[in-house]
Design a protein around this motif. Structure first.
Motif, PDB file in Angstrom:
ATOM      1  N   ILE A   8      52.572  30.403  -2.089  1.00  0.00           N
ATOM      2  CA  ILE A   8      51.300  30.455  -2.806  1.00  0.00           C
ATOM      3  C   ILE A   8      50.283  29.517  -2.151  1.00  0.00           C
ATOM      4  O   ILE A   8      49.094  29.862  -2.024  1.00  0.00           O
ATOM      5  N   ALA A   9      50.734  28.355  -1.720  1.00  0.00           N
ATOM      6  CA  ALA A   9      49.837  27.415  -1.031  1.00  0.00           C
ATOM      7  C   ALA A   9      49.258  28.057   0.224  1.00  0.00           C
ATOM      8  O   ALA A   9      48.058  27.918   0.508  1.00  0.00           O
ATOM      9  N   LYS A  20      40.015  35.388 -10.682  1.00  0.00           N
ATOM     10  CA  LYS A  20      38.823  34.575 -10.422  1.00  0.00           C
ATOM     11  C   LYS A  20      38.523  34.547  -8.928  1.00  0.00           C
ATOM     12  O   LYS A  20      37.356  34.657  -8.521  1.00  0.00           O
ATOM     13  N   PHE A  21      39.573  34.405  -8.133  1.00  0.00           N
ATOM     14  CA  PHE A  21      39.393  34.368  -6.680  1.00  0.00           C
ATOM     15  C   PHE A  21      38.942  35.727  -6.156  1.00  0.00           C
ATOM     16  O   PHE A  21      38.207  35.812  -5.168  1.00  0.00           O
ATOM     17  N   LEU A  22      39.382  36.790  -6.820  1.00  0.00           N
ATOM     18  CA  LEU A  22      38.966  38.138  -6.448  1.00  0.00           C
ATOM     19  C   LEU A  22      37.454  38.306  -6.612  1.00  0.00           C
ATOM     20  O   LEU A  22      36.812  39.051  -5.872  1.00  0.00           O
ATOM     21  N   ARG A  31      44.946  30.964   3.223  1.00  0.00           N
ATOM     22  CA  ARG A  31      44.728  32.094   4.126  1.00  0.00           C
ATOM     23  C   ARG A  31      43.769  33.152   3.587  1.00  0.00           C
ATOM     24  O   ARG A  31      42.927  33.681   4.332  1.00  0.00           O
ATOM     25  N   ILE A  32      43.869  33.481   2.288  1.00  0.00           N
ATOM     26  CA  ILE A  32      43.082  34.587   1.743  1.00  0.00           C
ATOM     27  C   ILE A  32      41.658  34.129   1.414  1.00  0.00           C
ATOM     28  O   ILE A  32      41.460  33.128   0.732  1.00  0.00           O
ATOM     29  N   LYS A  33      40.701  34.881   1.875  1.00  0.00           N
ATOM     30  CA  LYS A  33      39.297  34.536   1.636  1.00  0.00           C
ATOM     31  C   LYS A  33      38.874  34.929   0.219  1.00  0.00           C
ATOM     32  O   LYS A  33      39.367  35.928  -0.316  1.00  0.00           O
ATOM     33  N   ALA A  48      40.544  41.704  -1.352  1.00  0.00           N
ATOM     34  CA  ALA A  48      41.345  42.564  -2.220  1.00  0.00           C
ATOM     35  C   ALA A  48      42.777  42.070  -2.377  1.00  0.00           C
ATOM     36  O   ALA A  48      43.453  42.406  -3.354  1.00  0.00           O
ATOM     37  N   LYS A  49      43.241  41.251  -1.430  1.00  0.00           N
ATOM     38  CA  LYS A  49      44.615  40.739  -1.500  1.00  0.00           C
ATOM     39  C   LYS A  49      44.845  39.897  -2.753  1.00  0.00           C
ATOM     40  O   LYS A  49      45.977  39.743  -3.204  1.00  0.00           O
TER      41      LYS A  49
END
Length: 220
Positions: free
Chosen positions: A148-149, A90-92, A154-156, A160-161
Motif C-alpha cells: 500500500i505504501a 478521495k485519491f480517485l 506510485r499512483i498519481k 483510475a488505479k
C-alpha cells in the motif's frame, strides 16, 4: 458495584461488536452484488464502512481490556483495509495521501512486525498452531503495508488505479468479516483452518470478480 458495572459494559460492548460484524458482513456482500449500480452500492458501502468502524472500536476495547494482542492486530488489519478502501475514492477524485494515510501504514506495519517477532520468539520453544497464525498474519500484514505504501507513492492522484485499490481493499475488509464469522461458527474445524480458509476461498473469487467488473462506478 464496580464489578457488575464492568461486566455490564463488557457485555454491551460484545453485543455491539457482534451486531456490527453482522451488519458489516451483510451490507458488504450486498454492496459487492450491487457494485455496478452506484445508487445502491454507495449507501451500502457507507453502512459497511461505518459498521466496520464500530467493529474496530469494540474489538480495540476488548483486546486492550482482555490483553488479547492477536485480536488487536487483526482489528488493525481489517480496519486498515477499510481506511485504504475509503480513502482511495478521495485519491480517485484528485486528493493525495496525507499524514493520516501514512500513519495507518505505520500502524499496520507495526502490528505486523509485532506478530512476526512474538511468533518467532514463541516458536523457539514451542512451535504450535498459534505460532503459525502469528507468523502468517504478521508476514501478510507487513507485506500488505509495504504494498500500500508503494501504491501511495506510485499512483498519481486521479488515476483510475485508485478505483481498483478501492475494490480490492474493501473486498479484503469483507473477507475479514467472513473470517470472523468462520472463527465464531465453524468450531468443528481446526483453529488455523478457521482463520485461513476464508482467505483461501474468497480471495481468488474476489480477484476474479474485480477483473471482470466494469468501471461504471468510476463515474461516481
Amino acid at each position: 458495584n464496580e464489578k457488575d458495572m464492568s461486566a455490564n459494559i463488557e457485555s454491551t460492548i460484545r453485543i455491539i461488536h457482534i451486531l456490527s460484524g453482522a451488519i458489516a458482513m451483510f451490507s458488504g456482500i450486498a454492496a459487492l452484488l450491487f457494485s455496478k449500480q452506484v445508487k445502491n452500492h454507495r449507501p451500502l458501502g457507507k453502512v459497511f464502512a461505518y459498521a466496520m468502524t464500530s467493529v474496530f472500536g469494540t474489538a480495540l476495547y476488548m483486546a486492550i481490556t482482555k490483553g488479547i494482542d492477536f485480536l488487536l492486530c487483526i482489528a488493525i488489519l481489517s480496519f486498515f483495509s477499510v481506511i485504504v478502501g475509503v480513502r482511495s475514492l478521495k485519491f480517485l477524485k484528485g486528493a493525495k495521501p496525507g499524514a493520516f494515510d501514512w500513519a495507518a501504514v505505520v500502524g499496520i506495519l507495526g502490528a505486523g512486525l509485532f506478530l512476526v517477532i512474538k511468533g518467532s520468539l514463541a516458536g523457539l520453544t514451542n512451535f504450535s498452531g498459534g505460532v503459525v497464525l502469528y507468523l502468517v498474519f504478521g508476514t501478510a500484514m507487513v507485506i500488505y503495508g509495504f504494498l500500500i505504501a508503494s501504491e501511495f507513492i506510485r499512483i498519481k492522484p486521479g488515476a483510475a488505479k485508485w478505483f481498483r485499490l478501492h475494490q480490492s481493499n474493501m473486498g479484503a475488509a469483507l473477507i475479514a468479516t467472513l473470517t470472523a464469522f468462520c472463527t465464531t461458527v465453524l468450531h468443528e474445524l481446526p483453529s488455523i483452518t478457521e482463520w485461513i480458509l476464508p482467505s483461501i476461498i474468497f480471495s481468488p473469487l474476489l480477484s476474479y470478480y474485480i477483473r471482470k467488473s466494469n468501471k461504471v462506478a468510476v463515474k461516481a
